[in-house]
Enzyme design. Structure first.
Site, PDB file in Angstrom:
ATOM      1  N   GLU A 102      -4.739  -1.706  -9.491  1.00 46.90           N
ATOM      2  CA  GLU A 102      -4.534  -3.108  -9.135  1.00 46.90           C
ATOM      3  C   GLU A 102      -5.113  -3.372  -7.753  1.00 46.90           C
ATOM      4  O   GLU A 102      -5.041  -2.514  -6.864  1.00 46.90           O
ATOM      5  CB  GLU A 102      -3.030  -3.435  -9.149  1.00 46.90           C
ATOM      6  CG  GLU A 102      -2.718  -4.907  -8.949  1.00 46.90           C
ATOM      7  CD  GLU A 102      -1.247  -5.214  -9.229  1.00 46.90           C
ATOM      8  OE1 GLU A 102      -0.755  -4.810 -10.316  1.00 46.90           O
ATOM      9  OE2 GLU A 102      -0.595  -5.840  -8.380  1.00 46.90           O
ATOM     10  N   ASP A 104      -4.947  -6.516  -4.925  1.00 43.70           N
ATOM     11  CA  ASP A 104      -4.133  -7.712  -4.699  1.00 43.70           C
ATOM     12  C   ASP A 104      -4.499  -8.515  -3.467  1.00 43.70           C
ATOM     13  O   ASP A 104      -4.728  -7.942  -2.393  1.00 43.70           O
ATOM     14  CB  ASP A 104      -2.656  -7.322  -4.473  1.00 43.70           C
ATOM     15  CG  ASP A 104      -1.993  -6.728  -5.678  1.00 43.70           C
ATOM     16  OD1 ASP A 104      -2.496  -6.927  -6.788  1.00 43.70           O
ATOM     17  OD2 ASP A 104      -0.960  -6.064  -5.508  1.00 43.70           O
ATOM     18  N   GLU A 106      -1.892 -11.269  -1.871  1.00 41.36           N
ATOM     19  CA  GLU A 106      -0.553 -11.808  -2.066  1.00 41.36           C
ATOM     20  C   GLU A 106      -0.070 -12.503  -0.796  1.00 41.36           C
ATOM     21  O   GLU A 106      -0.148 -11.919   0.294  1.00 41.36           O
ATOM     22  CB  GLU A 106       0.452 -10.703  -2.413  1.00 41.36           C
ATOM     23  CG  GLU A 106       0.170  -9.983  -3.714  1.00 41.36           C
ATOM     24  CD  GLU A 106       1.149  -8.855  -3.963  1.00 41.36           C
ATOM     25  OE1 GLU A 106       1.751  -8.810  -5.048  1.00 41.36           O
ATOM     26  OE2 GLU A 106       1.320  -8.003  -3.060  1.00 41.36           O
ATOM     27  N   GLN A 115      -1.098 -10.484   2.314  1.00 37.56           N
ATOM     28  CA  GLN A 115      -1.100  -9.031   2.179  1.00 37.56           C
ATOM     29  C   GLN A 115      -2.097  -8.610   1.111  1.00 37.56           C
ATOM     30  O   GLN A 115      -2.187  -9.244   0.058  1.00 37.56           O
ATOM     31  CB  GLN A 115       0.298  -8.538   1.789  1.00 37.56           C
ATOM     32  CG  GLN A 115       0.372  -7.036   1.529  1.00 37.56           C
ATOM     33  CD  GLN A 115       1.783  -6.592   1.216  1.00 37.56           C
ATOM     34  OE1 GLN A 115       2.622  -6.465   2.103  1.00 37.56           O
ATOM     35  NE2 GLN A 115       2.072  -6.363  -0.055  1.00 37.56           N
ATOM     36  N   THR A 116      -2.851  -7.552   1.392  1.00 40.71           N
ATOM     37  CA  THR A 116      -3.686  -6.915   0.381  1.00 40.71           C
ATOM     38  C   THR A 116      -3.030  -5.600   0.003  1.00 40.71           C
ATOM     39  O   THR A 116      -2.372  -4.958   0.821  1.00 40.71           O
ATOM     40  CB  THR A 116      -5.100  -6.656   0.906  1.00 40.71           C
ATOM     41  OG1 THR A 116      -5.041  -5.785   2.051  1.00 40.71           O
ATOM     42  CG2 THR A 116      -5.778  -7.955   1.301  1.00 40.71           C
ATOM     43  N   ASN A 117      -3.227  -5.196  -1.241  1.00 41.23           N
ATOM     44  CA  ASN A 117      -2.673  -3.927  -1.697  1.00 41.23           C
ATOM     45  C   ASN A 117      -3.627  -3.329  -2.716  1.00 41.23           C
ATOM     46  O   ASN A 117      -4.356  -4.057  -3.405  1.00 41.23           O
ATOM     47  CB  ASN A 117      -1.286  -4.133  -2.310  1.00 41.23           C
ATOM     48  CG  ASN A 117      -0.454  -2.855  -2.348  1.00 41.23           C
ATOM     49  OD1 ASN A 117      -0.921  -1.779  -2.007  1.00 41.23           O
ATOM     50  ND2 ASN A 117       0.794  -2.983  -2.793  1.00 41.23           N
ATOM     51  N   GLY A 194      12.159 -11.986   2.356  1.00 40.13           N
ATOM     52  CA  GLY A 194      13.006 -13.007   2.950  1.00 40.13           C
ATOM     53  C   GLY A 194      13.604 -13.922   1.898  1.00 40.13           C
ATOM     54  O   GLY A 194      13.271 -13.850   0.711  1.00 40.13           O
TER      55      GLY A 194
END
Length: 277
Positions: A102, A104, A106, A115-117, A194
């Site tokens: 994957e 990402d 996000e 955020q990238t992953n 959160g």
């Protein structure tokens, strides 16, 4: 058939205003009435309320390409929601917690942090997060993932922000993936995004400019997608130019707020090769 499909996609990419719509590339995935599309079918709105989120996916699997979309996240202040655009190898009947590939983009909440992953036949945990120099809820911006057999490059508005090289230390995406985009809220036990401010719901994300360039992969064998007949597999695109290296270094030094490679508890062997320009 794959060649004809690619040519149709390529032509659509160069004549976006006249010919390209959501239906050329994507299809509805989930969300019921929370999935909305304009009459021209050139803009999708994904809504999140306290009943459901929504999502869409590409019609095909791909084995390499330059995947991009223009996106605007919800403009109401909240934490706890995820707005995304990503490539995944997961099939519909597979759990998101299973090992898979994957890539990402996000957004967590609406404070301007993306955020990238990268999942490498595992469950990810290669997060790198950036506090963007603009408000991604005010206007559309282009989010792009270049994937070939040499590297994975994340870019925003043409500026490279992360590169993940094919590494001998970890598996690399060598099978088909498809695109998904969604808005949703994680379960309560996910503390780190959160709380959701439901008083500001509904939250609506906008997507447009659906054209991208990619090699269709009708089977698990994607070797044909490494061909240099596809521009993203040619020498210019399997490495970063000197200008791109400078842009990458500057963006990361200025806007990166979290890097798994800088955390001793999450650092992985491939960190020695990543983003070292």
């Amino acid at each position: 058939m794959a060649t004809l499909t690619f040519l149709a996609i390529l032509l659509c990419h160069f004549f976006v205003a006249a010919n390209c719509t959501f239906d050329d590339y994507y299809t509805y995935l989930w969300g019921g009435d929370n999935f909305m599309i304009n009459p021209q079918r050139t803009e999708v709105m994904l809504k999140l309320n306290n009943y459901s989120g929504a999502g869409f996916k590409s019609k095909q699997n791909y084995g390499s390409g330059v995947f991009r979309i223009r996106m605007k996240i919800p403009n109401k202040k909240t934490g706890g929601i995820i707005t995304s655009f990503y490539l995944t190898s997961l099939r519909n009947d597979e759990s998101a917690s299973s090992n898979h590939f994957e890539l990402d983009f996000e957004f967590f909440g609406t404070n301007g942090t993306v955020q990238t992953n990268v999942f490498m036949n595992d469950t990810g945990h290669r997060e790198q997060a950036f506090k963007l120099p603009f408000n991604p809820a005010w206007d559309f911006h282009t989010y792009e993932i270049r994937w070939n057999k040499y590297l994975i490059l994340f870019s925003i508005d043409g500026i490279p922000i992360r590169v993940h090289y094919h590494s001998p230390y970890k598996p690399y995406p060598m099978g088909p993936m498809h695109i998904e985009a969604s808005i949703w809220n994680p379960p309560p036990e996910w503390i780190w995004p959160g709380p959701v401010n439901w008083a500001n719901a509904p939250f609506i994300a906008h997507y447009t400019d659906f054209a991208f360039n990619a090699c269709p992969a009708p089977s698990d064998d994607i070797k044909q997608c490494y061909s240099t007949n596809y521009y993203w597999n040619t020498e210019k695109y399997i490495q970063l130019s000197d200008d791109q290296k400078r842009q990458l270094k500057t963006f990361r030094a200025t806007y990166m707020i979290y890097d798994y490679c800088s955390n001793t508890s999450t650092r992985q062997p491939e960190c020695s090769l990543q983003n070292s320009e």
